[in-house]
Design a protein around this motif. Structure first.
Motif, short mmCIF file in Angstrom:
data_model
loop_
_atom_site.label_atom_id
_atom_site.label_comp_id
_atom_site.label_asym_id
_atom_site.label_seq_id
_atom_site.Cartn_x
_atom_site.Cartn_y
_atom_site.Cartn_z
N SER A 87 74.36 16.04 28.18
CA SER A 87 75.08 16.52 29.36
C SER A 87 74.23 17.49 30.16
N ARG A 88 74.07 17.23 31.46
CA ARG A 88 73.40 18.21 32.33
C ARG A 88 74.37 19.32 32.70
N LEU A 89 75.64 19.05 32.60
CA LEU A 89 76.66 20.07 32.84
C LEU A 89 76.86 20.82 31.53
N SER A 90 76.78 22.12 31.57
CA SER A 90 76.97 22.89 30.34
C SER A 90 77.73 24.17 30.66
N PRO A 91 78.51 24.66 29.68
CA PRO A 91 79.29 25.87 29.92
C PRO A 91 78.43 27.13 29.95
N ILE A 92 77.21 27.06 29.43
CA ILE A 92 76.31 28.20 29.46
C ILE A 92 75.21 27.89 30.46
N THR A 93 75.18 28.62 31.55
CA THR A 93 74.16 28.41 32.57
C THR A 93 73.25 29.63 32.63
N THR A 94 71.98 29.35 32.77
CA THR A 94 70.98 30.41 32.89
C THR A 94 70.47 30.40 34.32
N SER A 95 70.41 31.55 34.91
CA SER A 95 69.93 31.68 36.28
C SER A 95 68.72 32.60 36.29
N VAL A 96 67.61 32.10 36.84
CA VAL A 96 66.39 32.90 36.96
C VAL A 96 66.14 33.13 38.44
N LEU A 97 66.08 34.39 38.84
CA LEU A 97 65.82 34.75 40.22
C LEU A 97 64.41 35.32 40.31
N PHE A 98 63.59 34.72 41.16
CA PHE A 98 62.24 35.21 41.41
C PHE A 98 62.24 35.89 42.77
N VAL A 99 61.78 37.13 42.83
CA VAL A 99 61.75 37.90 44.07
C VAL A 99 60.29 38.28 44.35
N GLU A 100 59.84 37.93 45.55
CA GLU A 100 58.47 38.25 45.95
C GLU A 100 58.36 39.76 46.14
N ASN A 101 57.36 40.35 45.53
CA ASN A 101 57.19 41.81 45.59
C ASN A 101 56.69 42.28 46.94
N VAL A 102 55.78 41.56 47.53
CA VAL A 102 55.21 41.94 48.82
C VAL A 102 55.30 40.75 49.75
N GLY A 103 55.12 41.01 51.02
CA GLY A 103 55.11 39.91 51.98
C GLY A 103 56.45 39.70 52.64
N GLN A 104 56.90 38.48 52.66
CA GLN A 104 58.08 38.08 53.43
C GLN A 104 59.39 38.32 52.71
N GLY A 105 59.37 38.75 51.47
CA GLY A 105 60.62 38.99 50.75
C GLY A 105 61.32 37.70 50.38
N ARG A 106 60.55 36.69 50.03
CA ARG A 106 61.15 35.41 49.66
C ARG A 106 61.81 35.50 48.29
N ARG A 107 62.83 34.66 48.09
CA ARG A 107 63.56 34.59 46.82
C ARG A 107 63.75 33.13 46.45
N VAL A 108 63.58 32.85 45.18
CA VAL A 108 63.83 31.52 44.65
C VAL A 108 64.73 31.69 43.43
N ARG A 109 65.86 30.99 43.42
CA ARG A 109 66.79 31.03 42.29
C ARG A 109 66.84 29.64 41.66
N VAL A 110 66.65 29.61 40.34
CA VAL A 110 66.70 28.36 39.59
C VAL A 110 67.86 28.45 38.60
N GLU A 111 68.79 27.52 38.68
CA GLU A 111 69.92 27.43 37.76
C GLU A 111 69.59 26.35 36.73
N MET A 112 69.77 26.68 35.43
CA MET A 112 69.44 25.74 34.37
C MET A 112 70.61 25.54 33.42
N SER A 113 70.66 24.36 32.84
CA SER A 113 71.69 24.06 31.84
C SER A 113 71.29 24.68 30.50
N SER A 114 72.12 24.50 29.49
CA SER A 114 71.81 25.08 28.18
C SER A 114 70.61 24.42 27.54
N SER A 115 70.27 23.21 27.97
CA SER A 115 69.09 22.53 27.42
C SER A 115 67.83 22.89 28.19
N GLY A 116 67.93 23.67 29.27
CA GLY A 116 66.77 24.11 30.02
C GLY A 116 66.41 23.23 31.20
#
Length: 137
Positions: A87-116
């Motif tokens: 199942s790609r749908l899982s009750p435990i979701t992990t969210s990783v937010l990447f925030v650029e330290n310098v520059g344009q202040g870009r953000r990338v958020r990746v949501e993952m299932s329990s299997s990664g």
């Protein structure tokens, strides 16, 4: 306090810890859905997904990691008989937010299932989304 009473209290405390150690893995959602991803692995998989799907190298960016349990999804999956491995749908979701330290202040958020596996990605560029700025064409 007598030695007998102290021994009885210590025996009850030790047996309580033992029962707790036996029951938690059985009833905890991470054990039921085979969630075994650590912080380093989640960040590595998030970086890989950002590079592969967005073409953005997020190495050196600040990371924020959250894991969430959603009881509604767990109820649905338990009723439907879905397996954690397929199942790609899982009750435990992990969210990783990447925030650029310098520059344009870009953000990338990746949501993952329990299997990664990545289930969702979001990209935000503060320069593009600034109020009063025309939308890029």
């Amino acid at each position: 306090m007598s030695r007998r009473r102290l021994a009885l209290i210590l025996l009850l405390a030790a047996s309580g810890y033992f029962v707790f150690a036996l029951l938690v893995p059985r009833f905890h959602p991470s054990a039921a859905w085979r969630y075994q991803m650590g912080r380093r692995e989640a960040v590595a998989r998030g970086r890989e997904a950002a590079q592969r799907l967005y073409g953005i190298d997020v190495s050196g960016w600040a990371t924020r990691l959250t894991a969430e349990h959603q009881a509604e999804i767990e109820y649905y999956l338990a009723r439907s008989g879905a397996r954690a491995e397929t199942s790609r749908l899982s009750p435990i979701t992990t969210s990783v937010l990447f925030v650029e330290n310098v520059g344009q202040g870009r953000r990338v958020r990746v949501e993952m299932s329990s299997s990664g596996q990545p289930n969702g990605l979001a990209y935000r560029d503060r320069v593009m989304n600034a109020p009063g700025q025309p939308a890029p064409e």
